[in-house]
Design a protein around this motif. Sequence first.
Motif, PDB file in Angstrom:
ATOM      1  N   UNK A  57       0.834  -1.211   0.000  1.00 46.84           N
ATOM      2  CA  UNK A  57       0.000   0.000   0.000  1.00 46.84           C
ATOM      3  C   UNK A  57       0.863   1.253   0.000  1.00 46.84           C
ATOM      4  N   UNK A  58       1.853   1.198   0.885  1.00 48.62           N
ATOM      5  CA  UNK A  58       2.692   2.370   1.056  1.00 48.62           C
ATOM      6  C   UNK A  58       3.497   2.653  -0.208  1.00 48.62           C
ATOM      7  N   UNK A  59       4.131   1.617  -0.760  1.00 49.22           N
ATOM      8  CA  UNK A  59       4.955   1.798  -1.945  1.00 49.22           C
ATOM      9  C   UNK A  59       4.118   2.309  -3.122  1.00 49.22           C
ATOM     10  N   UNK A  60       2.916   1.784  -3.204  1.00 44.67           N
ATOM     11  CA  UNK A  60       2.037   2.206  -4.305  1.00 44.67           C
ATOM     12  C   UNK A  60       1.703   3.692  -4.169  1.00 44.67           C
ATOM     13  N   UNK A  61       1.366   4.090  -2.964  1.00 41.49           N
ATOM     14  CA  UNK A  61       0.965   5.475  -2.758  1.00 41.49           C
ATOM     15  C   UNK A  61       2.157   6.420  -2.921  1.00 41.49           C
ATOM     16  N   UNK A  62       3.343   5.919  -2.552  1.00 41.07           N
ATOM     17  CA  UNK A  62       4.528   6.775  -2.643  1.00 41.07           C
ATOM     18  C   UNK A  62       5.301   6.547  -3.934  1.00 41.07           C
ATOM     19  N   UNK A  63       4.803   5.660  -4.788  1.00 36.12           N
ATOM     20  CA  UNK A  63       5.484   5.290  -6.028  1.00 36.12           C
ATOM     21  C   UNK A  63       6.930   4.864  -5.756  1.00 36.12           C
ATOM     22  N   UNK A  64       7.086   4.004  -4.796  1.00 37.10           N
ATOM     23  CA  UNK A  64       8.418   3.517  -4.460  1.00 37.10           C
ATOM     24  C   UNK A  64       8.591   2.105  -4.995  1.00 37.10           C
TER      25      UNK A  64
END
Lengths: 177, 447
Positions: free
Chosen positions: A41-48
């Motif tokens: 979730x986090x990577x997706x939202x932060x484009x990481x």
Amino acid sequence: MQRTVDFKLPHFFNYPPYFTLQPVRETREKQVQLWKELILDYCRSQKMYIISLEEDFPLFSNPKIERSLSYEAKEVFLAALVSEGRAEWIDKNHKKCLVLWLRIQDWANYILDFVKENGLEVTTIEDIRSGIETHGTELAGIDRGVLMRALRLLEQKGKAVIFKGSSADDEGVKFSV
Amino acid sequence: MSVGAADWLPAATVMASGRPVLSAGEIERHLLPLVDLEPEENPRLAPLRGCLLVLTSHRLVFLHEASLSARALPLASIIHTYPPHRRHNHSPLRSLFSSSSSSSSSHHPRIRIQISLPLSRSEVVAVVVTCKADVDVFYGRLLEVIRTRAWEATASAAPASGAPVAEGAAPAEEDLAIRMPVVGVAGILRKEQETWESAGQNLQDAFQDLNALMSKAKEMMELAEKMRQKLLTNSSAQSNSNDEEMGSKQDLQDLLLSVGIVSPVTKETAGALYHQQLSRQLADFVRVPVERAGGMMALVDVYCLFNRARGTELISPEDLLQACSLWEKFDVPVMLRKFDSGVKVIQTKTHSDDEVFARISSLAQKPDALLKGISPSDAAFTLGIAPALAKEHLLNAENKGLLCRDVSPDGFRFYINLFNEIDLQNIHLPKTHGLYHTWISVATAAH
């Protein structure tokens, strides 16, 4: 790395045992699943795309409750993503991890939809990553390696052809929609 | 075979652990397994077979272990004892005169005892030792006990009467000592003999003092028991007294309660039966303290308590462990339990983990514990048990999925397990009820 404001951390991020690798099997399974979801979730939202075990990663510590993950714990959670095909180690020593918040197959479908929607039958790799149309979509700033693998998958299926562009480091793609 | 048939001897009470119940002031002196008791002259008296013979300061107890029944021969009724003898095969004259009833045990050493039974004239019975024990040691103990006449001391409750032996024997020897001039080698030898004898005399005096001290100690123990009883009745009468007072009373009670096993099982008295008898005595002893400690006690604590109660005849940790491990063979209300971590405890068989889990669970759900977790010492305080034991309980609860751990620089703490409460499909969704919801409201209020 700065944590951007638009990602809302779940409540359990403040639950101290969340940061201790649980020894009891059932409890740990649940804990690992929660970590997998949160990391994706986090990577997706932060484009990481890349998580390095040896560098700070905002999720892996919570200054508010003064807890952070041990190296072992980080390794376990990332390895769990890897085993599900949602991440890949990009070095032999398992220090860096490529997070696939969309699987390559999903990326390929996403690109196809994107191309159809915007009528971009012929475009360049760079345009896909940072073109005007890309702005505001998942494709903005996509990892070059991930993009190339998605395109190659499309090429295998006969949906796209990658060709050399005008400059050495730019390649073009022709989609057959 | 039970001992019921031998109704010519009074019955003796036996504890569930298989140990004879001793009367006040009665002390166990020796044990012999596999002993028969055969009346030699009167065929109407039924014999006893395969009994554990317990020689106490008051009685000869014939204990049938399988049926947990026993008969006792009071030492007061013994008129005379004959030294043990074996009926050897090479003595045809002896075997000719031997009574026909005892042919089966004719090779075993026998100690013949003349006794006076109520309602009958004197009888001669034989204690037949069928195991390979040292009969002479037993016979020596028996004579010693009979000479000491401890049953009379208890009956008259007269202090310092425990040592009539020394008193009777010592002056006589002094009268016999005729002073001889110290001349030559013979003189030196005589001198040496005299010093030796006077050292012996001193020793005897010293033991006399010790005996006096022992009988005083017995009185002290009775006093302690009385005080404890009084405290018990007091505390139940005025239950509204404050906590601190109750606490000190509790401490005092603990102190008094642990004063004493009057007749500890020792290697000397029990011989080969040592661990077995120790195991039985331990089972009798720990039941009360373990129940008071909430059904479980660490082995280390039991070791301290047991040795303190024994006073002088201390046992080694290995002996304790061996005694505990023998419980599996007996029907006793306590058992040895080993936690996964290796910590060993003694618990009552009725002890249930569920009850402990329920208490830990409710402790972990208090607002403060939701936020900061609980440490083993918190749990120890609430459950009223030792921290080491509390930690075992917490680890056990963790294993059951009730709790989960938090290891941080602040230490090792346990939290109520919320992992199963969280919805995996939508990790951001706060539930509107349940444990996770409660935790969220407490946590958001705090941060």
